[in-house]
Design a protein around this motif. Structure first.
Motif, PDB file in Angstrom:
ATOM      1  N   GLU A   1       0.878  -1.182   0.000  1.00  0.00           N
ATOM      2  CA  GLU A   1       0.000   0.000   0.000  1.00  0.00           C
ATOM      3  C   GLU A   1       0.907   1.221   0.000  1.00  0.00           C
ATOM      4  N   PHE A   2       1.160   1.757  -1.183  1.00  0.00           N
ATOM      5  CA  PHE A   2       2.263   2.721  -1.285  1.00  0.00           C
ATOM      6  C   PHE A   2       1.872   4.174  -1.043  1.00  0.00           C
ATOM      7  N   SER A   3       0.576   4.456  -1.003  1.00  0.00           N
ATOM      8  CA  SER A   3       0.158   5.826  -0.649  1.00  0.00           C
ATOM      9  C   SER A   3      -1.251   5.773  -0.085  1.00  0.00           C
ATOM     10  N   ASN A   4      -1.468   6.504   0.988  1.00  0.00           N
ATOM     11  CA  ASN A   4      -2.836   6.530   1.552  1.00  0.00           C
ATOM     12  C   ASN A   4      -3.525   7.865   1.268  1.00  0.00           C
ATOM     13  N   CYS A   5      -2.987   8.604   0.283  1.00  0.00           N
ATOM     14  CA  CYS A   5      -3.634   9.865  -0.102  1.00  0.00           C
ATOM     15  C   CYS A   5      -4.706   9.552  -1.141  1.00  0.00           C
ATOM     16  N   CYS A   6      -5.823  10.251  -1.054  1.00  0.00           N
ATOM     17  CA  CYS A   6      -6.909   9.950  -1.973  1.00  0.00           C
ATOM     18  C   CYS A   6      -7.738  11.200  -2.248  1.00  0.00           C
ATOM     19  N   VAL A   7      -8.110  11.367  -3.520  1.00  0.00           N
ATOM     20  CA  VAL A   7      -8.923  12.545  -3.860  1.00  0.00           C
ATOM     21  C   VAL A   7     -10.420  12.251  -3.743  1.00  0.00           C
ATOM     22  N   ARG A   8     -10.795  11.005  -3.522  1.00  0.00           N
ATOM     23  CA  ARG A   8     -12.227  10.647  -3.500  1.00  0.00           C
ATOM     24  C   ARG A   8     -12.832  10.809  -2.116  1.00  0.00           C
ATOM     25  N   GLU A   9     -14.159  10.715  -2.089  1.00  0.00           N
ATOM     26  CA  GLU A   9     -14.893  10.918  -0.828  1.00  0.00           C
ATOM     27  C   GLU A   9     -15.814   9.733  -0.522  1.00  0.00           C
ATOM     28  N   CYS A  10     -15.417   8.511  -0.883  1.00  0.00           N
ATOM     29  CA  CYS A  10     -16.276   7.340  -0.678  1.00  0.00           C
ATOM     30  C   CYS A  10     -16.759   7.309   0.779  1.00  0.00           C
ATOM     31  N   PHE A  11     -18.065   7.132   0.934  1.00  0.00           N
ATOM     32  CA  PHE A  11     -18.685   7.267   2.258  1.00  0.00           C
ATOM     33  C   PHE A  11     -18.176   6.268   3.293  1.00  0.00           C
TER      34      PHE A  11
END
Ligand code: 5AD
Length: 431
Positions: free
Chosen positions: A142-152
Motif C-alpha cells: 500500500e504505497f500511498s494513503n492519499c486519496c482525492v475521492r470521498e467514498c462514504f
C-alpha cells in the motif's frame, strides 16, 4: 508464492550415484504417489515433506505438517437427505453451470446449519476438483494513503482529517517489491494506493518497469480511477492485472455513496481494462447500507459477466468519522456464503480471503475462508512506519504471516517456469 502441501513419506529410493535427486513415495491428499526430492537430506519413511506439483521441496516436522493439514481438512461426509429439495436443486444447477439471480439469493439467505455446511462443502469440493490443492499467497504494497475521492465508507477519504498521510517514494516501492520477490518468494504483488494523482502516469510506468527489470513477478495495479491511456501504458510496462472493485452493482446505491463519481464510468473503465488484456480482480463490498440479497446476487452475476480472474469481495467495516460510521458491519457468515457461491459461479477463479474477513474473524477467518472455496491469501507487505496508517477501516488484521510464509514455495525450490505455467492456468477465466 504457492502454498505447499504436506506429504507423509512412505518409502525412499536410493539416489543414483552422483545424483542429488531421489524418488520418494508419499501419501498426500489421500493419494499415494511417487515424487522427486531434489537436494533433500535425511528423508526417511514416516517423515514429512512439503511438496508442490510432484516435487518435494523441503523436509518438515510432523508438528508443522499437522498445522497445515488441519487447514486443508476435508469436510466430513454429510447426510444431505434432509435437505430442502429446492436448495438441493439450486446446488445441482450450480454444478451444471447455471445459477440464477433467485437461486443465488436463496443460497445467500440460508441460515440453516445443514444447508450452510452443504454449501461450503460443495464449494470446497469444486475448488479441489478444479484447482487441486493450489493455494497461493500474494502480497500487497500500500504505497500511498492519499486519496482525492470521498467514498462514504472509506477511512482514507479525502476529508478524513485524522489520517497521517504518507507517500512511498518510487525507490522505496521498487525496493520493497524486489525484496518481497527475491528474498521472501512472492510471485504476485498488488501495488495499491488511494486515487492519488501525485504519482503521474509516467511515474507509475517507471515503477512497474523497474520492478519487472529487477525480478520476475506478476504485478497487479490498484490505483483507482485513472485514464484508460494510463492503464494501457502500465500494461505495456509489464503490469499483468488490475485490482479494481466496482463496489456494488446497484447503480443507485453506488452513486449515493460515491459523491462526484459515476457507476457507469467505473464499469466502462473495467470493461476497457479487460479489453486491454488485463487480468481483472474485481468485486464488491458486502453489507453496505440498503444493500439487498438480490443486489449481492447481481454483484456476483456482474463479476462473471466482466470475466474476472480474481474475486475481490469483503465485508463492510464501519470506520469512525466517515458518513457510514454508525452503520453495522457486514457479517462474516455472509462473506463466507459469498466466497462459496463465487466458487460455484467461477470454478477456476482466484478467490482470496480478504483482509476485511480476517479483521472480523482473525485467524479463523483464513481457515474458514479457505475451507469455503477460497484459494489464496493476500499478505500485507507495506513497510513500517507506513503500515498502520493505511486505515481503510480500523484494526486491520496482520497476524501470523510468518507462520504462513513458512509454507510458501520459495524461488529456489522449484523452477520459475513451472510456477508461471500454473499461474497462467489459474488465471484463465472460466468460459
Ligand atoms: N469496509 C470494507 N471495505 C472497504 N474498502 C474501503 N473502505 C472499506 C470499509 N470501510 C474497500 C473498497 C476499496 C478497497 C481498496 O477497500 O472496496 O475498493
Amino acid at each position: 508464492m504457492c502454498l505447499t502441501i504436506p506429504a507423509k513419506i512412505l518409502s525412499v529410493e536410493k539416489p543414483l550415484p552422483g545424483s542429488k535427486s531421489a524418488n520418494i513415495t508419499v501419501e498426500a491428499s489421500g493419494a499415494v504417489k511417487t515424487i522427486k526430492a531434489v537436494g533433500l537430506t535425511g528423508l526417511r519413511p514416516g517423515g514429512w515433506v512439503l511438496c508442490a506439483y510432484n516435487t518435494a521441496v523441503r523436509a518438515i516436522s510432523e508438528h508443522d505438517a499437522g498445522e497445515i493439514l488441519a487447514l486443508l481438512e476435508p469436510k466430513m461426509h454429510m447426510d444431505t437427505t434432509a435437505l430442502d429439495p429446492g436448495f438441493s436443486d439450486i446446488l445441482k444447477s450450480a454444478s451444471a453451470g447455471e445459477l440464477t439471480r433467485e437461486g443465488i439469493a436463496r443460497l445467500l439467505k440460508t441460515e440453516d446449519k445443514l444447508e450452510l455446511e452443504t454449501l461450503f462443502a460443495e464449494a470446497n469440493t469444486v475448488r479441489q476438483a478444479r484447482l487441486k490443492d493450489f493455494f497461493c499467497i500474494h502480497g500487497i504494497i500500500e504505497f500511498s494513503n492519499c486519496c482525492v475521492r470521498e467514498c462514504f465508507y472509506c477511512g482514507l477519504r479525502r476529508s478524513s482529517e485524522d489520517v497521517l498521510r504518507y507517500r512511498m517514494t518510487p525507490d522505496e516501492i521498487v525496493a520493497v517489491a524486489g525484496d518481497a520477490v527475491k528474498r521472501r518468494g512472492y510471485k504476485l504483488l498488488v501495488l495499491q494506493s488511494g486515487d492519488d494523482f501525485y504519482y503521474t502516469d509516467e511515474m507509475l510506468v517507471d515503477i512497474i518497469r523497474r520492478i519487472k527489470k529487477g525480478c520476475k513477478a506478476f504485478i497487479f495495479m490498484s490505483v483507482g480511477e485513472r485514464s484508460l491511456e494510463c492503464y494501457k501504458a502500465m500494461k505495456e510496462a509489464g503490469a499483468s492485472g488490475v485490482l479494481f472493485r466496482f463496489e456494488t452493482s446497484n447503480k443507485r446505491l453506488y452513486d449515493s455513496i460515491h459523491p462526484g463519481q459515476s457507476y457507469d464510468k467505473r464499469i466502462q473503465l473495467l470493461k476497457g481494462m479487460k479489453a486491454l488484456g488485463y487480468y481483472i480482480a474485481s468485486g464488491f463490498i458486502i453489507g453496505l447500507p440498503g444493500q439487498t440479497l438480490e443486489d449481492l446476487a447481481d454483484d456476483m452475476i456482474l463479476m462473471k459477466a466482466l470475466g474476472v480472474s480474481m474475486v475481490s469481495a469483503g465485508p463492510f467495516i464501519p470506520c469512525a468519522l466517515t458518513p457510514l460510521a454508525g452503520h453495522k458491519a457486514g457479517g462474516a457468515m455472509m462473506t463466507l456464503k459469498v466466497i462459496a457461491i463465487s466458487r460455484l459461479l467461477l470454478p477456476r477463479a482466484k478467490i482470496p480471503v480478504t483482509t476485511a474477513l480476517e479483521t472480523i474473524e482473525n485467524e479463523d477467518g483464513r481457515r474458514l475462508g479457505l475451507s469455503s472455496g477460497a484459494n489464496s491469501l493476500m499478505f500485507n507487505l507495506t513497510p513500517e512506519p507506513y503500515r498502520g496508517d493505511y486505515r481503510i477501516y480500523p484494526d486491520k488484521y496482520h497476524g501470523r504471516e510468518e507462520m504462513w510464509e513458512k509454507y510458501g514455495l520459495f524461488k529456489e525450490a522449484l523452477s520459475y517456469k513451472m510456477l508461471e505455467k500454473k499461474m497462467f492456468e489459474a488465471f484463465e477465466t472460466d468460459k
